[in-house]
Design an enzyme around this catalytic site. Structure first.
Site, PDB file in Angstrom:
ATOM      1  N   ASP A   1      -2.386  10.234   3.678  1.00 43.01           N
ATOM      2  CA  ASP A   1      -3.788   9.849   3.841  1.00 43.01           C
ATOM      3  C   ASP A   1      -4.480  10.853   4.745  1.00 43.01           C
ATOM      4  O   ASP A   1      -4.416  10.753   5.967  1.00 43.01           O
ATOM      5  CB  ASP A   1      -3.864   8.430   4.437  1.00 43.01           C
TER       6      ASP A   1
ATOM      7  N   LYS B   1       0.862  -1.190   0.000  1.00 43.93           N
ATOM      8  CA  LYS B   1       0.000   0.000   0.000  1.00 43.93           C
ATOM      9  C   LYS B   1       0.891   1.231   0.000  1.00 43.93           C
ATOM     10  O   LYS B   1       1.737   1.390   0.879  1.00 43.93           O
ATOM     11  CB  LYS B   1      -0.901  -0.006   1.247  1.00 43.93           C
TER      12      LYS B   1
ATOM     13  N   ASP C   1       1.786   6.304   5.563  1.00 41.63           N
ATOM     14  CA  ASP C   1       0.793   5.365   5.031  1.00 41.63           C
ATOM     15  C   ASP C   1       1.277   4.669   3.751  1.00 41.63           C
ATOM     16  O   ASP C   1       0.521   3.920   3.123  1.00 41.63           O
ATOM     17  CB  ASP C   1      -0.532   6.104   4.798  1.00 41.63           C
TER      18      ASP C   1
ATOM     19  N   GLU D   1      -9.300   3.940   2.224  1.00 42.31           N
ATOM     20  CA  GLU D   1      -8.779   3.998   0.848  1.00 42.31           C
ATOM     21  C   GLU D   1      -7.762   2.902   0.555  1.00 42.31           C
ATOM     22  O   GLU D   1      -7.590   2.503  -0.593  1.00 42.31           O
ATOM     23  CB  GLU D   1      -8.144   5.381   0.600  1.00 42.31           C
TER      24      GLU D   1
ATOM     25  N   LYS E   1      -9.768  13.057   8.344  1.00 42.02           N
ATOM     26  CA  LYS E   1      -9.314  12.634   9.670  1.00 42.02           C
ATOM     27  C   LYS E   1      -9.233  13.840  10.594  1.00 42.02           C
ATOM     28  O   LYS E   1      -9.051  14.961  10.112  1.00 42.02           O
ATOM     29  CB  LYS E   1      -7.907  12.023   9.564  1.00 42.02           C
TER      30      LYS E   1
ATOM     31  N   ASP F   1     -12.027   7.268   3.969  1.00 44.85           N
ATOM     32  CA  ASP F   1     -10.799   7.030   4.735  1.00 44.85           C
ATOM     33  C   ASP F   1     -10.379   5.552   4.697  1.00 44.85           C
ATOM     34  O   ASP F   1      -9.287   5.200   5.138  1.00 44.85           O
ATOM     35  CB  ASP F   1     -10.986   7.495   6.182  1.00 44.85           C
TER      36      ASP F   1
ATOM     37  N   ARG G   1      -7.581  -0.350   1.190  1.00 41.80           N
ATOM     38  CA  ARG G   1      -8.090  -1.610   0.624  1.00 41.80           C
ATOM     39  C   ARG G   1      -8.517  -1.427  -0.832  1.00 41.80           C
ATOM     40  O   ARG G   1      -8.537  -2.384  -1.592  1.00 41.80           O
ATOM     41  CB  ARG G   1      -9.235  -2.124   1.504  1.00 41.80           C
TER      42      ARG G   1
HETATM   43  N1  BES Z   1      -4.066   4.543   7.012  1.00 42.34           N
HETATM   44  C1  BES Z   1      -5.204   4.320   7.819  1.00 42.34           C
HETATM   45  C2  BES Z   1      -4.964   3.311   8.931  1.00 42.34           C
HETATM   46  C3  BES Z   1      -3.970   3.716   9.996  1.00 42.34           C
HETATM   47  C4  BES Z   1      -4.399   4.367  11.139  1.00 42.34           C
HETATM   48  C5  BES Z   1      -2.638   3.381   9.885  1.00 42.34           C
HETATM   49  C6  BES Z   1      -3.496   4.706  12.116  1.00 42.34           C
HETATM   50  C7  BES Z   1      -1.730   3.721  10.866  1.00 42.34           C
HETATM   51  C8  BES Z   1      -2.159   4.384  11.982  1.00 42.34           C
HETATM   52  C9  BES Z   1      -6.352   3.784   6.962  1.00 42.34           C
HETATM   53  O1  BES Z   1      -6.385   4.274   5.669  1.00 42.34           O
HETATM   54  C10 BES Z   1      -7.618   4.210   7.600  1.00 42.34           C
HETATM   55  O2  BES Z   1      -7.859   5.379   7.700  1.00 42.34           O
HETATM   56  N2  BES Z   1      -8.426   3.226   8.024  1.00 42.34           N
HETATM   57  C11 BES Z   1      -9.663   3.486   8.633  1.00 42.34           C
HETATM   58  C12 BES Z   1     -10.644   2.471   8.117  1.00 42.34           C
HETATM   59  C13 BES Z   1     -12.081   2.743   8.502  1.00 42.34           C
HETATM   60  C14 BES Z   1     -12.566   4.017   7.872  1.00 42.34           C
HETATM   61  C15 BES Z   1     -12.913   1.570   8.087  1.00 42.34           C
HETATM   62  C16 BES Z   1      -9.499   3.353  10.145  1.00 42.34           C
HETATM   63  O3  BES Z   1      -8.746   2.497  10.602  1.00 42.34           O
HETATM   64  O4  BES Z   1     -10.099   4.145  10.863  1.00 42.34           O
HETATM   65 ZN    ZN Z   2      -4.628   4.840   4.840  1.00 40.48          ZN
HETATM   66 MN    MN Z   3      -7.424   6.090   5.501  1.00 42.96          MN
END
Ligand code: BES
Ligand code: ZN
Ligand code: MN
Length: 497
Positions: free
Chosen positions: A272, A267, A290, A351, A279, A349, A353
């Site tokens: 992000d 990824k 990210d 993104e 966020k 958010d 996957r």
């Molecule tokens: N890049 C983030 C996940 C992340 C969070 C990595 C903190 C490292 C530290 C990912 O893109 C994300 O935002 N995931 C969301 C998914 C949700 C919206 C289903 C999350 O984990 O809140």
């Molecule tokens: Zn992310």
């Molecule tokens: Mn995200």
């Protein structure tokens, strides 16, 4: 930095003289006795006063005040001799390099305790090269380190002379290659997002491939669209920094029937923001990390280019920047994908996957024996396992065992997670084949289940590295920030094939 092999003697012309010691070594070690003699008995006194017993991670520093060429002697404990593995050696060597950096030393001697076999030398070379890593590119004036470690001599004890054999030189070079691959991944993660755009990441991938004579192909936005990577395109739409798709190929020179083919997928979100589902501000800057999955994927290829394992490896990176904009993708949108499945967007958010779905569909078409993806995929993974352990998902028992064994040997913490079928229900959509997020609970598992939709019948490992990829504390092997986590385990797995 130059790493050589030599003899350990108290007269070594270095700034820092570090000695690795197992608990059993303390009583009668000849090098310790020689150093103590040179220091008029102060070393043994310090050992006693400080109650230094050679416990793992324990250190004792003694200033020499001109009694030896080195300014400081540093004892580093390895724990009980029977339990010393490459992990302890690597960490102890890294510790020596960290102290060398802090002392502004340019020359380090590291007295090993073994006979200088390949495994010991490689671990020591990895350790010093990882330990002296610093990210100083953007520091100016007084903040810039004035000195850096220029040479490290790895020393053998209890022998009369040392002439490095080809195997020993090779082991040191291998250790340096692995460490520089990890340090490259760390650099990429630490690089600020205004500098490291998807295009800049692709440039680095291109340079790495060229440096090792590997085939590389890079797709820009137009090509990504033309090829049908609709999900990668959707995520990248909100940013003026266009997405990139990167594919590097390593094929061993000699032909061999039945040689395994592995796809390493990463990824690569260079930033992000969350997109329209933006966020919160605190910690948003950390989302420059990210792209850690992409960084380790590219870094691993540098190591593979140098080590030349007998496995065909494809590195595949989907790189984009997730930003809010008039053209950004929105919740409620429906997109097709390279695989053909349609996806309803729920939360912009989630993104990672999406870009991975297209990358996995691409990987699958190469008909690999195994796909291994690494992604900073979910915050839920951090909630579940903390910051030092990755969530490990796999659809094959044998591969799972082999990979986790390798990770253990490499010293990277991974915990196998279940692909709970019930949770798949949350991905059902009324308007498309799939929703891309489900329930909040079980978030890391749901992310894995979504990815699984795009791997077809392939064997697959998904590593959610949201925790260990980027640390806000120093680790045994390096400073805060990008860690390059994942490379050691992957290389160890290739080694086991
Ligand atoms: N890049 C983030 C996940 C992340 C969070 C990595 C903190 C490292 C530290 C990912 O893109 C994300 O935002 N995931 C969301 C998914 C949700 C919206 C289903 C999350 O984990 O809140
Ligand atoms: Zn992310
Ligand atoms: Mn995200």
């Amino acid at each position: 930095m130059k790493i050589t092999l030599g003899l350990s003697g108290s007269d070594a012309e270095v700034d820092l003289f570090a000695v690795l010691l197992a608990e059993e070594d303390l009583a009668g070690d000849t090098l310790l006795n020689a150093l103590d003699e040179a220091l008029s008995g102060t070393l043994r006194t310090a050992i006693k006063d400080d109650e230094f017993t050679g416990k793992r991670d324990a250190t004792l520093a003694v200033m020499t005040y001109g009694k030896t060429p080195a300014r400081k002697v540093l004892l580093i404990g390895l724990g009980p001799a029977a339990k010393v593995t490459a992990i302890e050696l690597r960490a102890a060597a890294a510790k020596a390099a960290k102290v060398a950096n802090a002392d502004k030393a340019t020359k380090l001697h590291l007295a090993l305790r073994g006979k200088g076999d390949a495994a010991e030398l490689r671990a020591a070379a990895e350790g010093v090269s990882l330990g002296c890593y610093r990210f100083t590119k953007y520091l100016t004036g007084d903040r810039r380190p004035k000195k850096e470690l220029e040479s490290v001599s790895l020393g053998l004890r209890g022998v009369k002379s040392v002439k490095a054999t080809a195997e020993q030189k090779h082991a040191i070079a291998a250790g340096e290659a692995v460490a520089s691959a990890i340090n490259l991944a760390r650099d990429l993660v630490n690089e600020p997002p205004n500098e490291l755009t998807p295009a800049a990441l692709a440039d680095v991938a291109h340079d790495v491939a060229k440096a090792h004579g590997l085939k590389v192909s890079i797709w820009d936005r137009a090509k990504i669209r033309a090829e049908g990577m609709k999900l990668l395109d959707a995520v990248g739409r909100g940013s003026s920094n266009e997405p990139r798709f990167i594919h590097i190929t390593y094929k061993p020179e000699k032909a061999r029937k039945g040689r395994p083919r592995v796809c390493l997928v990463g990824k690569g979100l260079t930033f992000d923001s969350g997109g329209l589902c933006i966020k919160p501000a605190p910690g948003m800057g950390d989302m420059k990390s990210d792209m850690a999955g992409a960084a380790l994927t590219i870094g691993a290829m540098a190591a593979i280019g140098a080590l030349k394992p007998d496995v065909e490896v494809h590195a595949i990176v989907a790189a984009a920047e997730n930003m809010p904009d008039g053209d950004a993708y929105r919740p409620g949108d429906v997109f097709g994908s390279l695989d053909g499945k349609t996806v309803e967007i729920i939360n912009t958010d989630a993104e990672g996957r999406l870009v991975l779905a297209d990358a996995l569909a691409f990987a699958r078409k190469l008909e690999p024996d195994l796909i291994v993806d690494h992604a900073t995929l979910t915050g839920a993974c951090l909630v579940a396992l903390g910051t030092s352990t990755a969530a490990f998902y796999c659809n094959d028992e044998e591969i799972s065992k082999r990979y986790l064994d390798g990770a253990k040997t490499a010293g990277e913490a991974m915990w196998r997670m279940p692909l709970i079928e019930e949770l798949r229900d949350g991905l059902k959509s009324d308007v498309a084949d799939l929703k891309h997020t489900g329930d909040r609970y079980g978030g890391s598992i749901i992310g894995a289940l979504f990815l699984r939709e795009f791997i077809g019948d392939r064997k697959w490992i998904h590593l959610d590295i949201a925790g260990p990829a980027y640390l806000d504390r120093v680790s045994a092997l390096g400073p805060k920030g990008g860690t390059g986590y994942g490379i050691l385990a992957f290389l160890q797995y290739l080694d086991s094939l």
